[in-house]
Design a protein around this motif. Sequence first.
Motif, PDB file in Angstrom:
ATOM      1  N   ALA A 144      75.784 -14.718   6.515  1.00  0.00           N
ATOM      2  CA  ALA A 144      76.596 -14.542   5.313  1.00  0.00           C
ATOM      3  C   ALA A 144      78.067 -14.353   5.666  1.00  0.00           C
ATOM      4  CB  ALA A 144      76.096 -13.354   4.507  1.00  0.00           C
ATOM      5  N   GLY A 145      78.328 -13.784   6.839  1.00  0.00           N
ATOM      6  CA  GLY A 145      79.703 -13.559   7.263  1.00  0.00           C
ATOM      7  C   GLY A 145      80.327 -12.334   6.638  1.00  0.00           C
ATOM      8  N   SER A 146      79.594 -11.625   5.802  1.00  0.00           N
ATOM      9  CA  SER A 146      80.112 -10.421   5.168  1.00  0.00           C
ATOM     10  C   SER A 146      78.938  -9.492   4.868  1.00  0.00           C
ATOM     11  CB  SER A 146      80.858 -10.759   3.873  1.00  0.00           C
ATOM     12  OG  SER A 146      79.987 -11.404   2.948  1.00  0.00           O
ATOM     13  N   ALA A 147      79.285  -8.299   4.509  1.00  0.00           N
ATOM     14  CA  ALA A 147      78.237  -7.321   4.195  1.00  0.00           C
ATOM     15  C   ALA A 147      77.438  -7.776   2.985  1.00  0.00           C
ATOM     16  CB  ALA A 147      78.864  -5.954   3.922  1.00  0.00           C
ATOM     17  N   PRO A 148      76.138  -7.470   2.945  1.00  0.00           N
ATOM     18  CA  PRO A 148      75.332  -7.840   1.770  1.00  0.00           C
ATOM     19  C   PRO A 148      75.837  -7.104   0.530  1.00  0.00           C
ATOM     20  CG  PRO A 148      74.115  -6.349   3.188  1.00  0.00           C
ATOM     21  CD  PRO A 148      75.339  -6.747   3.949  1.00  0.00           C
ATOM     22  N   ALA A 149      75.669  -7.744  -0.613  1.00  0.00           N
ATOM     23  CA  ALA A 149      76.042  -7.082  -1.866  1.00  0.00           C
ATOM     24  C   ALA A 149      75.268  -5.778  -1.986  1.00  0.00           C
ATOM     25  CB  ALA A 149      75.722  -7.988  -3.053  1.00  0.00           C
ATOM     26  N   PRO A 150      75.877  -4.751  -2.559  1.00  0.00           N
ATOM     27  CA  PRO A 150      75.190  -3.456  -2.665  1.00  0.00           C
ATOM     28  C   PRO A 150      73.798  -3.566  -3.269  1.00  0.00           C
ATOM     29  CG  PRO A 150      77.486  -3.201  -3.277  1.00  0.00           C
ATOM     30  CD  PRO A 150      77.269  -4.670  -3.084  1.00  0.00           C
ATOM     31  N   GLU A 151      73.661  -4.452  -4.263  1.00  0.00           N
ATOM     32  CA  GLU A 151      72.359  -4.596  -4.924  1.00  0.00           C
ATOM     33  C   GLU A 151      71.309  -5.189  -3.982  1.00  0.00           C
ATOM     34  OE1 GLU A 151      75.190  -5.817  -5.950  1.00  0.00           O
ATOM     35  OE2 GLU A 151      75.730  -4.607  -7.702  1.00  0.00           O
ATOM     36  N   GLY A 152      71.747  -5.948  -2.982  1.00  0.00           N
ATOM     37  CA  GLY A 152      70.797  -6.588  -2.069  1.00  0.00           C
ATOM     38  C   GLY A 152      70.704  -5.901  -0.721  1.00  0.00           C
ATOM     39  N   PHE A 153      71.276  -4.697  -0.617  1.00  0.00           N
ATOM     40  CA  PHE A 153      71.335  -4.013   0.668  1.00  0.00           C
ATOM     41  C   PHE A 153      69.943  -3.759   1.236  1.00  0.00           C
ATOM     42  CE2 PHE A 153      71.460  -0.130   3.233  1.00  0.00           C
ATOM     43  CZ  PHE A 153      72.421  -0.476   4.165  1.00  0.00           C
ATOM     44  N   GLU A 154      69.048  -3.212   0.432  1.00  0.00           N
ATOM     45  CA  GLU A 154      67.721  -2.841   0.943  1.00  0.00           C
ATOM     46  C   GLU A 154      66.950  -4.053   1.442  1.00  0.00           C
ATOM     47  OE1 GLU A 154      66.530  -0.026   1.689  1.00  0.00           O
ATOM     48  OE2 GLU A 154      68.194   1.121   0.858  1.00  0.00           O
ATOM     49  N   ASP A 155      67.043  -5.174   0.722  1.00  0.00           N
ATOM     50  CA  ASP A 155      66.335  -6.383   1.155  1.00  0.00           C
ATOM     51  C   ASP A 155      66.873  -6.865   2.495  1.00  0.00           C
ATOM     52  OD1 ASP A 155      64.766  -6.357  -1.089  1.00  0.00           O
ATOM     53  OD2 ASP A 155      66.022  -7.768  -2.217  1.00  0.00           O
ATOM     54  N   ALA A 156      68.194  -6.827   2.650  1.00  0.00           N
ATOM     55  CA  ALA A 156      68.807  -7.263   3.905  1.00  0.00           C
ATOM     56  C   ALA A 156      68.405  -6.348   5.058  1.00  0.00           C
ATOM     57  CB  ALA A 156      70.327  -7.306   3.754  1.00  0.00           C
ATOM     58  N   TYR A 161      66.718  -5.032   9.977  1.00  0.00           N
ATOM     59  CA  TYR A 161      66.557  -3.782  10.726  1.00  0.00           C
ATOM     60  C   TYR A 161      65.213  -3.121  10.454  1.00  0.00           C
ATOM     61  CZ  TYR A 161      71.489  -3.737  12.139  1.00  0.00           C
ATOM     62  OH  TYR A 161      72.710  -4.032  12.713  1.00  0.00           O
ATOM     63  N   GLY A 162      64.299  -3.854   9.848  1.00  0.00           N
ATOM     64  CA  GLY A 162      62.991  -3.291   9.529  1.00  0.00           C
ATOM     65  C   GLY A 162      62.246  -2.791  10.750  1.00  0.00           C
TER      66      GLY A 162
END
Length: 800
Positions: A144-156, A161-162
């Motif tokens: 993505a080249g950037s941090a995941p959107a806050p709403e999609g943080f947990e999925d990422a 990092y699971g």
Amino acid sequence: MAAVQPEWHSPPATSEKLPKLSIYNSLTRTKTPFHPRDPSGEKVSWYACGPTVYDDAHLGHARNYVSTDIIRRIMEDYFKFKVNFVMNTTDVDDKIILAARQQHLLSKWLVKYKEANQEVRDTTKKAYEAYVGKNLPLLIEDGAGSAPAPEGFEDAVTKLYGHVLAGKSLANDASPPGDKEAKVKMHLNTARSAASALATTAGDLDTFATKATGVLLPYIDSLEKHTVNGKDHEIFTKLTKKYEQRFFDDMSALNVRYPDKLTRVTEYGPQIVEFVKQIEANGFAYDHEGSVYYDTTAWESSGGVYARLEPWNRNDKDLLADGEGSLAVKATSFKRSNADFALWKASKEGEPSWDSPWGEGRPGWHIECSAMASDVLGKQIDIHSGGIDLAFPHHDNELAQSEAFWAKCGKDSEQWVNYFLHMGHLSIQGSKMSKSLKNFTTIREALAKGDWTPRGLRIVFLLGAWRDGLEITGEVVKAGVAWEEKVNNLFLKVRDLQRTSSQTSGTNGIIESKSNLDDNLATAKQKVHDALCDSFDTPTVMRIISELITAYNTEKNVPESTSLAIGQWITDIVVMFGLDSEYKAGQMGWSGVDIPEKAKAFIYPLSKLRDSVREQAKAGTVNAKALVESEDVPATEDASCQPYAKAFSDFKQSVVDLNAKDSAAKDYLAICDRLRDVSLWDLGIYLEDRDSQGLPALVRPLSQSLRQERHDREAIAASKAAAKAKAQADKEAADKERLEKGKQSHLEMFKTAEFSDWDADGLPTKDAQGNEVAKSRSKKLKKDWERQKKAHEAWLATQK
């Protein structure tokens, strides 16, 4: 130049009265005889590295400072050394500067806003992206080249990092997780909290800021740190003064003795400058762009030694960088050796500063202890202590620079410290407990929750060797609780013996004769002495005490004098270990094994009355009138005494009521049990019946183990009751189902389309096609018919 480990110079034995004490010395990595420098052999100088005060102390700190306190108490109270214990608090270093400045700047930034408006949210979004980009690279490298959107943080996080969250290594291989994985989890928690704040639409600033603080602190600092005046030291000391006080409050709660002398870095600016100047004048330091570095090459060329404690780590880049702090990120090509380290650091924007010949600057990490310890304790020190993580580079650097301060040539230098004591780490799931990893439980949190008591924590540390690592496991906790309960029970028995003996001025029926326990006690004393002389071997001491109590518990007819002698000796040892912060001179046992003082006037005579009621009830005849008149309820107007007085009067009334009804002996025994298991239990008091020993009930406060035993019994009883109820319910359901099946008449059960003709009893004679039913099938149908006949008759009976 390769370091050569020099021969350790043992101080001469200065007194024939010295104990044959040997201490594990990190300088020699062996146990070495302890000889203080004091000619009389009495005085001992000791410098301990204190806390870096920018956050609350955690259980890892407790491990260090409680273990240090235990050794100090042994030295002072057992071996009778006159210890001059000096400790510092580090109130200026990279971590403190950063924490204090960040909190100061964030507070200034937040005060401009009244709610979490769009400007606050936009800034926080940038802070979140910067934080993720710096600390959680897998979330950026995913494409993505950037941090995941806050709403999609947990999925990422689950995707990338699971494996770390599941307890695996960062590399997702067979290697065990450690500090790196703990740090990743810390960063995930910080970013997750900020993402949660950004994903909500609420405008409350306090709630929003609390969640987003972790990402806002470094981001606002990066924008505003240039505005901080380095001469305004209060920005930084405001934080350190707060946490220094909280640290010593925590130490007091853990019964850790206050140092004889406390030094602070911020109060030693001029002395530290002079200390650095002297090292430079001796030819063992050089300056570069306002910073001054220790010259390890010059020191070793003059015959000195560097990295005496952990020579194998002298080229460890990670440890060297950790020791340099913020300077580690600068180009270091100017260094004469990679091992060279900063004595004085040129100030950068947003940092506190002091005047010096090299310009505005501040002390390096290691120089502070050398300057302060040398100022207070002089050219040579008996003992220097700290956590094992300080051995290299901190203590190795201290040694090198201090000896370079006092000597103009390495070969002529004197050993600055004679004995280094390093405490083992406390770890959680294989990772060191650390402020920087934020994987800690604070001391005050652990005590407030009841997870630990000061005594329980100290016992666990005593059960382990002071220099070994310790991981808190269920087995460790269980061992500590068992040891404490064992000593509790001994003190209860001996105190009860002491109390009853003083009341009767006799031996309470105990035969005064020679006991094997007298020899056991003498042997235990000698073994404990030997263990303490063997580098403060507290695990062995704890085992010796436990074995002596086991022998005492199994011996019959123990002489009173022997019982009291054992109780007093164990009292002396546990008090010396610091296991009783409320100990009063002359007290038998430690605090907490007695019922409240205000309860004694009521509970002791109540227990005596109950003993008499039980004794007469078992004999078959209860003289209620005489019993009730034998013990009077003390008069009191103190409201806090009323519950005890009520328990007493209620029990007497119960005895009177049973007498009026001419009740059976079992009824008297029942009220005795109710007094023990309900009335007094609810008041935190337990009566331990000792009929089999021919002794009166032992009056004792409720302990955790007693509560747990009762909880376990009740849980087992509840489980059995539940199982019985379930079996009954299942039986009733089965019976009901069986009755329901019997609702249909046996005369009608086969009158279906499967058959076309039946006899008078309703049994089929022809199938649907008009063919005769085979004899074999008729027999089976007859059996089914007979079963249904019985079931139907049973059902009919229930209808009547």
